[in-house]
Design a protein around this motif. Structure first.
Motif, short mmCIF file in Angstrom:
data_model
loop_
_atom_site.label_atom_id
_atom_site.label_comp_id
_atom_site.label_asym_id
_atom_site.label_seq_id
_atom_site.Cartn_x
_atom_site.Cartn_y
_atom_site.Cartn_z
N SER A 7 -12.98 12.36 37.30
CA SER A 7 -13.68 13.60 36.96
C SER A 7 -15.14 13.31 36.65
N ASP B 197 0.32 22.55 39.54
CA ASP B 197 -0.70 23.58 39.78
C ASP B 197 -1.86 23.08 40.63
N ASN C 39 -13.84 12.95 25.62
CA ASN C 39 -12.47 12.99 25.11
C ASN C 39 -12.42 13.39 23.63
N SER D 180 2.23 13.75 34.45
CA SER D 180 0.87 14.27 34.24
C SER D 180 -0.18 13.17 34.40
N ASP E 44 -1.03 20.06 32.41
CA ASP E 44 -2.17 20.99 32.41
C ASP E 44 -2.04 21.98 33.56
N HIS F 293 -10.73 21.42 28.93
CA HIS F 293 -11.42 20.39 29.73
C HIS F 293 -12.78 20.93 30.16
N SER G 118 -7.99 12.41 37.44
CA SER G 118 -8.08 11.60 36.21
C SER G 118 -9.44 11.74 35.54
N ARG G 119 -9.50 11.29 34.29
CA ARG G 119 -10.75 11.40 33.52
C ARG G 119 -11.89 10.61 34.20
N TYR H 150 -12.81 17.06 23.59
CA TYR H 150 -11.57 17.67 24.10
C TYR H 150 -10.46 17.62 23.04
N SER I 184 -2.83 13.23 32.60
CA SER I 184 -3.53 13.18 31.32
C SER I 184 -3.08 12.03 30.42
N LYS I 185 -4.06 11.37 29.82
CA LYS I 185 -3.75 10.32 28.84
C LYS I 185 -3.45 10.93 27.48
N ASN I 186 -3.67 12.23 27.36
CA ASN I 186 -3.40 12.94 26.10
C ASN I 186 -2.09 13.73 26.15
N LEU J 260 -11.49 19.63 39.40
CA LEU J 260 -11.08 18.51 38.53
C LEU J 260 -9.63 18.61 38.10
N LYS J 261 -8.96 19.68 38.52
CA LYS J 261 -7.55 19.86 38.15
C LYS J 261 -6.69 18.73 38.73
N LYS K 32 -2.89 11.13 41.24
CA LYS K 32 -2.52 12.09 42.28
C LYS K 32 -3.72 12.23 43.24
P1 B16 Z 1 -7.18 13.39 30.13
P2 B16 Z 1 -2.30 17.25 34.64
C1 B16 Z 1 -4.83 16.42 34.26
O1 B16 Z 1 -3.59 16.82 33.75
C2 B16 Z 1 -5.83 17.58 34.28
O2 B16 Z 1 -5.42 18.57 35.19
C3 B16 Z 1 -7.20 17.08 34.66
O3 B16 Z 1 -8.15 18.13 34.64
C4 B16 Z 1 -7.61 15.97 33.68
O4 B16 Z 1 -8.88 15.44 34.03
C5 B16 Z 1 -6.55 14.86 33.70
O5 B16 Z 1 -5.29 15.43 33.36
C6 B16 Z 1 -6.88 13.75 32.73
O6 B16 Z 1 -6.80 14.24 31.43
O7 B16 Z 1 -8.67 13.34 30.05
O8 B16 Z 1 -6.53 14.15 29.01
O9 B16 Z 1 -6.59 12.01 30.31
O10 B16 Z 1 -2.66 18.53 35.31
O11 B16 Z 1 -2.01 16.12 35.59
O12 B16 Z 1 -1.23 17.42 33.58
#
Ligand code: B16
Ligand code: MG
Length: 217
Positions: free
Chosen positions: A51, A169, A76, A113, A10, A20, A47-48, A79, A115-117, A43-44, A144
């Motif tokens: 956040s 980022d 989710n 990443s 992301d 998001h 984790s979810r 999203y 993200s779980k997605n 929130l960048k 992170k």
């Molecule tokens: P999800 P990254 C992060 O992805 C996003 O920057 C962050 O805003 C988000 O809450 C997190 O993933 C969890 O995402 O809800 O899809 O599991 O930047 O680490 O690729």
């Protein structure tokens, strides 16, 4: 020499922060919490779970654990509705060019990443097959700025952390890369990503000479 190039998802490969934001905003509204785009910035890379904890903290709300789980699932689902519309056109400029250059140079390519997605998104934008290793929010315990995600990616590539380069980022992600003893490359604004070894506004500013220098370092 074979180096490990680890990409955040992301904000580096795709701009899913906007999705998001829409999903968190809808959720925040449903529980009467004001949520701005500036807060979304915080929130960048987070984790979810973290956040939602932050959003509740900003709104001074306390909820039960079962409601917490329900809200996370609702966010989710919303999203994923946006993710479902994604295709190759959403890959950020020159990301594919850099990926192909590194693959041609036989470098290790991994995803790191929160993200779980992440796997779903990589498949939607047709980049999944380019990654030798994928480490995402399903694979790590500590988010992170803990370096776990990048250290696991290096391990999966079988490349020492000091021979890895991270594209990130978020501030938390840059800190994670630095703690992992990797070269950190910030994608975004240098005023925000001050702790990065290098900062570029986007991949259109990263040329082959720079990439060759990283490979031959
Ligand atoms: P999800 P990254 C992060 O992805 C996003 O920057 C962050 O805003 C988000 O809450 C997190 O993933 C969890 O995402 O809800 O899809 O599991 O930047 O680490 O690729
Ligand atoms: Mg990111």
């Amino acid at each position: 020499m074979k180096k490990g190039f680890i990409f955040d998802l992301d904000g580096v490969i795709v701009d899913t922060a906007k999705y998001h934001y829409l999903a968190w905003k809808k959720l925040a509204q449903s529980i009467d919490v004001h949520f701005s785009e500036a807060e979304n910035e915080q929130l960048k890379g987070v984790s979810r779970v973290k956040s939602l904890e932050k959003i509740l903290e900003w709104g001074n709300k306390t909820i039960s654990e079962s409601d917490f789980m329900k809200l996370m699932a609702l966010k989710n689902d919303d999203y994923l509705g946006y993710i479902n519309t994604m295709n190759e056109s959403e890959i950020l400029p020159d990301v594919l060019k850099v990926l192909k250059f590194l693959i041609e140079k036989e470098q290790g390519i991994a995803l790191g990443s929160a993200s779980k997605n992440a796997r779903t998104i990589l498949k939607k934008v047709n980049l999944f097959h380019h990654f030798e290793a994928i480490v995402d929010g399903n694979d790590v315990v500590k988010g992170k700025p803990n370096p776990e995600v990048f250290l696991s990616a290096a391990k999966a590539l079988n490349i020492n952390p000091e021979h890895c380069i991270v594209f990130e980022d978020s501030v938390a992600g840059i800190q994670a890369a630095n703690t992992a003893n990797m070269i950190s490359i910030g994608i975004g604004e240098s005023s925000v990503l001050q702790e990065a070894d290098f900062v570029f506004a986007d991949f259109t500013h990263i040329n082959s000479q720079f990439l060759n220098e990283l490979i031959n370092k």
